[in-house]
Motif scaffolding. Structure first.
Motif, PDB file in Angstrom:
ATOM      1  N   ILE A  71      -9.126 -31.537 -20.110  1.00  0.00           N
ATOM      2  CA  ILE A  71      -9.748 -30.290 -19.678  1.00  0.00           C
ATOM      3  C   ILE A  71     -11.021 -30.029 -20.477  1.00  0.00           C
ATOM      4  CG2 ILE A  71      -9.460 -27.779 -19.644  1.00  0.00           C
ATOM      5  CD1 ILE A  71      -6.481 -28.328 -18.986  1.00  0.00           C
ATOM      6  N   GLY A  72     -10.975 -30.254 -21.795  1.00  0.00           N
ATOM      7  CA  GLY A  72     -12.153 -30.055 -22.635  1.00  0.00           C
ATOM      8  C   GLY A  72     -13.271 -31.018 -22.300  1.00  0.00           C
ATOM      9  N   THR A  77     -18.539 -31.926 -19.626  1.00  0.00           N
ATOM     10  CA  THR A  77     -19.324 -32.743 -18.701  1.00  0.00           C
ATOM     11  C   THR A  77     -20.106 -31.876 -17.711  1.00  0.00           C
ATOM     12  OG1 THR A  77     -17.586 -34.396 -18.905  1.00  0.00           O
ATOM     13  CG2 THR A  77     -19.145 -34.733 -17.152  1.00  0.00           C
ATOM     14  N   VAL A  78     -19.765 -30.616 -17.578  1.00  0.00           N
ATOM     15  CA  VAL A  78     -20.468 -29.734 -16.637  1.00  0.00           C
ATOM     16  C   VAL A  78     -21.953 -29.635 -16.992  1.00  0.00           C
ATOM     17  CG1 VAL A  78     -20.594 -27.341 -15.827  1.00  0.00           C
ATOM     18  CG2 VAL A  78     -18.392 -28.464 -16.044  1.00  0.00           C
ATOM     19  N   GLY A  84     -29.361 -32.406 -14.515  1.00  0.00           N
ATOM     20  CA  GLY A  84     -29.925 -32.857 -13.234  1.00  0.00           C
ATOM     21  C   GLY A  84     -30.733 -31.761 -12.555  1.00  0.00           C
ATOM     22  N   ALA A  85     -30.239 -30.545 -12.611  1.00  0.00           N
ATOM     23  CA  ALA A  85     -30.979 -29.426 -12.016  1.00  0.00           C
ATOM     24  C   ALA A  85     -32.275 -29.171 -12.781  1.00  0.00           C
ATOM     25  CB  ALA A  85     -30.114 -28.171 -12.010  1.00  0.00           C
ATOM     26  N   CYS A 126     -24.282 -33.365 -23.879  1.00  0.00           N
ATOM     27  CA  CYS A 126     -23.038 -32.926 -23.230  1.00  0.00           C
ATOM     28  C   CYS A 126     -22.104 -34.105 -22.991  1.00  0.00           C
ATOM     29  CB  CYS A 126     -23.351 -32.232 -21.910  1.00  0.00           C
ATOM     30  SG  CYS A 126     -24.195 -30.669 -22.110  1.00  0.00           S
ATOM     31  N   LEU A 127     -22.661 -35.210 -22.548  1.00  0.00           N
ATOM     32  CA  LEU A 127     -21.843 -36.403 -22.311  1.00  0.00           C
ATOM     33  C   LEU A 127     -21.276 -36.952 -23.615  1.00  0.00           C
ATOM     34  CD1 LEU A 127     -21.066 -38.045 -19.816  1.00  0.00           C
ATOM     35  CD2 LEU A 127     -22.973 -39.555 -20.322  1.00  0.00           C
ATOM     36  N   MET A 128     -22.063 -36.904 -24.676  1.00  0.00           N
ATOM     37  CA  MET A 128     -21.592 -37.372 -25.976  1.00  0.00           C
ATOM     38  C   MET A 128     -20.438 -36.505 -26.472  1.00  0.00           C
ATOM     39  SD  MET A 128     -23.619 -37.604 -29.584  1.00  0.00           S
ATOM     40  CE  MET A 128     -23.682 -35.834 -29.682  1.00  0.00           C
ATOM     41  N   VAL A 129     -20.535 -35.199 -26.302  1.00  0.00           N
ATOM     42  CA  VAL A 129     -19.448 -34.298 -26.722  1.00  0.00           C
ATOM     43  C   VAL A 129     -18.191 -34.579 -25.910  1.00  0.00           C
ATOM     44  CG1 VAL A 129     -18.730 -31.877 -26.730  1.00  0.00           C
ATOM     45  CG2 VAL A 129     -20.951 -32.513 -27.631  1.00  0.00           C
TER      46      VAL A 129
END
Length: 137
Positions: A71-72, A77-78, A84-85, A126-129
């Motif tokens: 879940i985390g 990943t959001v 992208g936006a 964000c991806l690294m976290v």
């Protein structure tokens, strides 16, 4: 016919079949027993009882920790979608700015590359976290 029906509904066959039906799907797929239910039905009664497996369970706390990790990581990943936006906004603004004033093409492009790099860096953070949550904890 009566003897065959009596053999199929014997308690040993029903116990073996109910154990297979009561196990989770992941255990049934990945931990295959040595003999299938059909093969156990063909074996004598004493061998079919010996070759059955018991339930395999894991502690509840480990399951909750694993679910919390997933879940985390999904929540972390959001931020990649925001990246992208942001990249789309940067290059959309570049096109609008170039259309309004073509003489500033080089300066606008350098600002757009800077905005692209910063936006992409936030997405990679964000991806690294997310990966740290999944694999380092």
């Amino acid at each position: 016919m009566y003897a065959c029906a009596k053999f199929v509904t014997s308690p040993a066959v029903l116990r073996g079949g109910s154990r297979v039906l009561a196990r989770p799907v992941s255990i049934s797929l990945f931990n295959r027993p040595e003999a299938t239910v059909e093969q156990q039905a063909l074996l004598p009664f004493c061998q079919s009882v010996v070759s059955t497996r018991s339930f395999q369970t894991s502690p509840v706390s480990q399951d909750i920790d694993t679910a919390a990790k997933f879940i985390g990581a999904g929540a972390a990943t959001v931020g990649v979608a925001g990246s992208g936006a942001g990249i789309g906004t940067v290059f959309g603004s570049l096109i609008i700015g170039y259309a309004r004033n073509p003489s500033l093409k080089q300066q606008l492009f350098s600002y757009a590359i800077l905005g692209f790099a910063l936006s992409e860096a936030m997405g990679l953070f964000c991806l690294m976290v997310a990966f740290l949550i999944l694999f380092a904890m």
